[in-house]
Motif scaffolding. Sequence first.
Motif, PDB file in Angstrom:
ATOM      1  N   THR A 171       0.838  -1.202   0.000  1.00 39.65           N
ATOM      2  CA  THR A 171       0.000   0.000   0.000  1.00 39.65           C
ATOM      3  C   THR A 171       0.869   1.246   0.000  1.00 39.65           C
ATOM      4  O   THR A 171       0.628   2.199  -0.756  1.00 39.65           O
ATOM      5  N   CYS A 172       1.916   1.253   0.819  1.00 40.22           N
ATOM      6  CA  CYS A 172       2.828   2.405   0.863  1.00 40.22           C
ATOM      7  C   CYS A 172       3.521   2.605  -0.476  1.00 40.22           C
ATOM      8  O   CYS A 172       3.673   3.737  -0.957  1.00 40.22           O
ATOM      9  N   ILE A 173       3.932   1.513  -1.111  1.00 40.23           N
ATOM     10  CA  ILE A 173       4.606   1.613  -2.413  1.00 40.23           C
ATOM     11  C   ILE A 173       3.671   2.214  -3.457  1.00 40.23           C
ATOM     12  O   ILE A 173       4.064   3.078  -4.248  1.00 40.23           O
ATOM     13  N   LEU A 174       2.404   1.784  -3.461  1.00 39.81           N
ATOM     14  CA  LEU A 174       1.442   2.302  -4.433  1.00 39.81           C
ATOM     15  C   LEU A 174       1.144   3.781  -4.202  1.00 39.81           C
ATOM     16  O   LEU A 174       0.901   4.529  -5.148  1.00 39.81           O
ATOM     17  N   VAL A 175       1.148   4.201  -2.950  1.00 40.18           N
ATOM     18  CA  VAL A 175       0.926   5.622  -2.656  1.00 40.18           C
ATOM     19  C   VAL A 175       2.072   6.465  -3.199  1.00 40.18           C
ATOM     20  O   VAL A 175       1.869   7.582  -3.690  1.00 40.18           O
ATOM     21  N   LEU A 176       3.282   5.938  -3.155  1.00 43.96           N
ATOM     22  CA  LEU A 176       4.468   6.704  -3.563  1.00 43.96           C
ATOM     23  C   LEU A 176       4.579   6.891  -5.067  1.00 43.96           C
ATOM     24  O   LEU A 176       5.354   7.732  -5.527  1.00 43.96           O
ATOM     25  N   MET A 346       0.398  -6.873  -5.248  1.00 44.19           N
ATOM     26  CA  MET A 346       0.470  -5.431  -5.467  1.00 44.19           C
ATOM     27  C   MET A 346      -0.395  -5.003  -6.641  1.00 44.19           C
ATOM     28  O   MET A 346      -1.100  -3.986  -6.573  1.00 44.19           O
ATOM     29  N   ILE A 347      -0.373  -5.771  -7.727  1.00 46.90           N
ATOM     30  CA  ILE A 347      -1.112  -5.353  -8.914  1.00 46.90           C
ATOM     31  C   ILE A 347      -2.611  -5.550  -8.725  1.00 46.90           C
ATOM     32  O   ILE A 347      -3.421  -4.771  -9.241  1.00 46.90           O
ATOM     33  N   LEU A 348      -3.009  -6.561  -7.965  1.00 49.49           N
ATOM     34  CA  LEU A 348      -4.430  -6.696  -7.634  1.00 49.49           C
ATOM     35  C   LEU A 348      -4.903  -5.505  -6.807  1.00 49.49           C
ATOM     36  O   LEU A 348      -5.991  -4.959  -7.031  1.00 49.49           O
ATOM     37  N   LEU A 349      -4.079  -5.093  -5.846  1.00 49.76           N
ATOM     38  CA  LEU A 349      -4.424  -3.929  -5.029  1.00 49.76           C
ATOM     39  C   LEU A 349      -4.457  -2.671  -5.892  1.00 49.76           C
ATOM     40  O   LEU A 349      -5.347  -1.816  -5.736  1.00 49.76           O
ATOM     41  N   LEU A 350      -3.533  -2.561  -6.824  1.00 51.87           N
ATOM     42  CA  LEU A 350      -3.519  -1.438  -7.758  1.00 51.87           C
ATOM     43  C   LEU A 350      -4.819  -1.377  -8.556  1.00 51.87           C
ATOM     44  O   LEU A 350      -5.445  -0.317  -8.681  1.00 51.87           O
TER      45      LEU A 350
END
Length: 507
Positions: A171-176, A346-350
């Motif tokens: 989640t933190c990576i996607l926010v950045l 990560m990509i599912l969350l994206l």
Amino acid sequence: MSSALFRTKNVEQSIRDTEEPEHSLKKSLSALDLTVFGVGVIIGTGIFVLTGQVAKNNAGPAVSLAFVAAGVVCALAALCYAEFASTVPVAGSAYTFSYASLGELPAWIIGWDLVLEFALGTAVVAVGWSGYIRSLLDNAGWHLPDYLAGRDGASGFGFDILAAALVLVLTCILVLGMKLSARITSVVVAIKVAVVLIVIIAGAFFIRGENYKPFIPHPEPVPAGGSLKAPLIQLMFGWAPANFGVMGIFTAASVVFFAFIGFDIVATAAEETRNPQRDMPRGILGSLLICTVLYVAVSVVVTGMQKYTRLSVEAPLADAFKAIGHPWYAGVISFGAAVGLTTVCMILLLGQTRVFFAMSRDGLLPRFFSRVHPRFKTPHRPTILLGVIIAIVAGFTSLSELAELVNIGTLFAFVVVAISVIILRKTRPDLPRAFRTPWVPVVPIVSVCATLWLMLNLPAETWLRFAIWMVIGIAVYLLYGRKHSMLALREEAPAGEVPGAPPGKKQ
């Protein structure tokens, strides 16, 4: 009332909405980034687990043909996705496409469906990743206490700390930012593909021709049953999925379809692509083609290394190397699976956050969630909200039975997109289409039929859960979304005035 439920949002308005500074995502992705995203999410637990299950129970060595059949179904849907993603380069994927063709209520339904699909998918993969990591830790002599491994401890409390931590870090990576996400994904995908190539190349030296005989085992009778756990087609028509034989290949295709889930997520990043008209078709079709070739090659090798009747159901690739006396390869495969699942998660969350963001920007969910971060230009609010919720869900439950909802959600989206292509070709023939689905309406119709066939092979209880979620979604739309829809507010606002803005502000 009826006309309001099926009002459509034209493509031009959808594109204009992406140009509002506070609700605009940063365009940073290339065709290579999209292909890497696609490969990153498609290659996951499916290839590392399902190969042994369907070979042993349904198709034998012909499991490779099952992967081809599932790949063809996905390719038909991918052609439809490619046309829409290049024509309507807006976040939201099937939700946005159906809003432009079928109307607001169908769009809400598909968006609601995608939110569930991606949320469950993220949680399930996170729990699977946690299992691999615990296994590697156990091999190193480090053991997590039961209450932190998702298993009930002496106190009766169990929380999967690794699964929850993974979701929060991602989640933190996607926010950045998307570019950072793409770089991390590229590294992890390289490791994952390398592991798959190791299986193919190293395993090829241990293939024995007699393991392929018979290539299509003789069919076995399957007892009929009336349980909700039985496939819907069995309850409706009395036809039970086959074990082995030619029909066993199609039954296996229904199962291994799970291994292909993810290419449609590429379409959710259309708004963040520098040249979507050119790059979206390349990313969608390219990732699907690469993964299909790898899947077929792996299934051919593993069924040649070990007789299909002896294949492991839990870890067929790793255990096949153990069976021939090469445990080192098994360790490499387990490591690759654990590392690779991080990109899937990560990509599912994206994908989920982009659908949620698009629905919020349209007013069907609170507009609070449609504002992007002033520095990173990412939808940070829905990303954080959904990340925390999914982390909690992944920590407290295994979701083993709910995993099939991911399948039915994806297949439902395939049907909607295929139908939408036909409708938009009729209603908006004037739209510039950088990529055109060939042989319309034949390809979309065949896609719908093939997709429905796979859906009918899912358990009836999965359909029941899916129906309950859809009913809840319709209730939410009628109570909130319909009244706050930006499309409805635009229709009611004085000419030229921006809905929801201070009086006098013009469009």
